[in-house]
Design an enzyme around this catalytic site. Structure first.
Site, short mmCIF file in Angstrom:
data_model
loop_
_atom_site.label_atom_id
_atom_site.label_comp_id
_atom_site.label_asym_id
_atom_site.label_seq_id
_atom_site.Cartn_x
_atom_site.Cartn_y
_atom_site.Cartn_z
CE1 TYR A 111 14.41 -94.48 18.95
CE2 TYR A 111 16.22 -95.30 20.27
CZ TYR A 111 15.07 -94.55 20.16
OH TYR A 111 14.59 -93.85 21.24
CG ASP A 183 18.07 -102.89 16.62
OD1 ASP A 183 17.07 -103.61 16.81
OD2 ASP A 183 18.18 -101.76 17.13
CE LYS A 208 10.37 -99.38 21.17
NZ LYS A 208 11.77 -99.24 21.28
N1 LCS Z 1 16.43 -100.25 18.45
C1 LCS Z 1 15.32 -99.91 17.76
C2 LCS Z 1 15.14 -100.44 16.39
C3 LCS Z 1 14.37 -99.09 18.35
O1 LCS Z 1 13.29 -98.78 17.64
C4 LCS Z 1 14.59 -98.59 19.66
C5 LCS Z 1 13.61 -97.70 20.33
C6 LCS Z 1 15.77 -98.94 20.33
C7 LCS Z 1 16.65 -99.80 19.69
C8 LCS Z 1 16.06 -98.46 21.72
O2 LCS Z 1 15.33 -99.19 22.64
P1 LCS Z 1 14.85 -98.65 24.08
O3 LCS Z 1 16.05 -98.21 24.80
O4 LCS Z 1 13.90 -97.55 23.84
O5 LCS Z 1 14.25 -99.88 24.68
N2 LCS Z 1 12.70 -97.12 19.46
C9 LCS Z 1 11.83 -96.21 19.73
C10 LCS Z 1 11.02 -95.60 18.76
O6 LCS Z 1 11.05 -95.83 17.54
N3 LCS Z 1 10.22 -94.75 19.34
O7 LCS Z 1 10.45 -94.65 20.69
C11 LCS Z 1 11.50 -95.59 21.03
#
Ligand code: LCS
Length: 391
Positions: A111, A183, A208
């Site tokens: 990410y 992750d 997610k």
């Molecule tokens: N890890 C992965 C694999 C993610 O896809 C995301 C967010 C995060 C960690 C971070 O999480 P958050 O702080 O947003 O809860 N991924 C996003 C994406 O692909 N598009 O918008 C957010």
């Protein structure tokens, strides 16, 4: 029946640490910042750890604890540490294991901000990193340096859907005495349990699949041992990236239906991947359920199903991608993923836009790459929507 021995859907519904409260069927929202001690002696015992009574919500709270225990149960871990967001979980793990003079190895396609902060903020703290193709196990071995203190992998990776062999990386970590963190956002514990494969720490953006309804931002860390749990929890509480009780309540509700949501979205995704692979406008499709995926065999062993995430390239490149996104009607043109609604986005100009051109290219985040998070709508409607948008 003992819940520990129950199947995953039973755990998703029932696991946790419910407090007895007027016979309530679900854990209530304890919307309180602080907890009253019975007396000075009780307060002292809570602080010394002799009593496990609650003290202050930044440290712990029964609604949050219920969710932490529930996610830990499905990940087969010791306990969970809930955070305000997935990025809160990631930074907490980075800071728990890395200090000045240390080095981290990571999957190249992760990410965007997971890599972005490591390359922009952490060097200021004297922390170095190597972003490599972790699908190549030899590259992981070769990247280890005397000061490597953490191996961080994301599988399937965002947005390339590349798959890293968790068991093989965990063995390398064990041999070198370096903790391995996975992750697990793209799979959720319903499809993949890294701790069972030898990893030490697993983390999630629960924004997610785990919450699944595009209405909450949340993160979680689960450890294999009590020792790691204590170490990471201390960092989280001092950083102050704790969850809020209402956020925990909502996420616990989402977790209950994780299994049926994933099954349904995955059924749709399998059909959509086949449709895209045969579409004249599509150059390639990367989906763990397709034989054309480079790690198709590994996915079959490591994951309990191919999931609901895929990426594909349009023959018309960047312009065709932009055009397609301006014409979807059912799918939402939006970042994030893992919700009940189908979401489509263009990583090169959106989630991964802050990475340098070189980093993007090296990680396979090409201009024509479109990312699709398949929802639970009727599959023929999603296919018709993608088809008309490509036309
Ligand atoms: N890890 C992965 C694999 C993610 O896809 C995301 C967010 C995060 C960690 C971070 O999480 P958050 O702080 O947003 O809860 N991924 C996003 C994406 O692909 N598009 O918008 C957010």
């Amino acid at each position: 029946m003992e819940l520990k021995k129950a199947g995953i859907n039973s755990k998703l519904v029932h696991a946790g640490e419910k407090v007895e409260c007027l016979g309530s069927a679900v854990q209530p929202i304890f919307q309180t910042s602080t907890f009253q001690f019975e007396n000075a002696e009780h307060g002292a015992r809570c602080f010394s750890g002799e009593s496990d009574g609650y003290i202050y919500t930044r440290l712990s709270n029964p609604t949050i604890k219920d969710l932490e225990k529930a996610v830990a149960a499905v990940e087969n871990g010791f306990d969970g540490i809930a955070t305000s967001s997935g990025m809160g979980a990631i930074n907490t793990v980075y800071l728990a294991y890395l200090g000045s003079g240390d080095h981290m190895i990571s999957t190249d396609a992760v990410y965007g901000p997971s890599r972005g902060i490591m390359e922009s903020l952490y060097p200021k703290l004297g922390i170095e990193s190597s972003y490599i193709d972790t699908t190549d196990i030899q590259k992981v071995k070769d990247a280890i340096m005397p000061n490597t203190k953490l191996i961080y992998i994301e599988t399937p990776a965002n947005p390339t859907i590349s798959i890293t062999d968790i068991k093989a990386v965990a063995e390398i970590g064990k041999e070198a005495g370096i903790p391995v963190c996975v992750d697990n956002t793209f799979c959720s514990p319903y499809l993949q349990r890294p701790l069972d494969l030898g990893a030490d720490i697993v983390l999630h953006s629960m924004t997610k699949f785990i919450n699944g309804h595009a209405d909450i931002v949340a993160g979680m860390i689960v450890t294999k041992t009590g020792e790691e749990y204590k170490k990471i929890r201390a960092i989280m509480t001092n950083l102050g990236c704790n969850m809020d009780p209402t956020q925990a309540f909502m996420t616990r509700r989402g977790l209950k239906t994780l299994g049926i949501r994933i099954e349904r979205a995955q059924q749709n995704a399998i059909k959509i991947a086949e449709f895209l692979e045969n579409h004249p406008a599509v150059a390639w499709v990367k989906y763990p359920g397709l034989k054309s995926h480079p790690q198709y065999e590994l996915a079959k062993v490591q994951m309990d199903g191919p999931g609901a995430m895929m990426s594909f390239g349009l023959k018309g490149g960047f312009e065709a991608g932009k055009k397609m996104m301006d014409h979807v009607k059912l799918a939402l043109l939006a970042v994030s993923l893992g919700g009940i609604e189908t979401l489509i986005q263009h990583p090169a100009s959106m989630t991964h836009s802050k990475l340098s051109k070189d980093s993007k290219e090296a990680a396979g985040i090409t201009d024509e790459l479109v990312r699709l998070s398949v929802g639970i709508e009727e599959v023929q409607d999603i296919i018709a929507d993608l088809d008309q948008a490509m036309k």
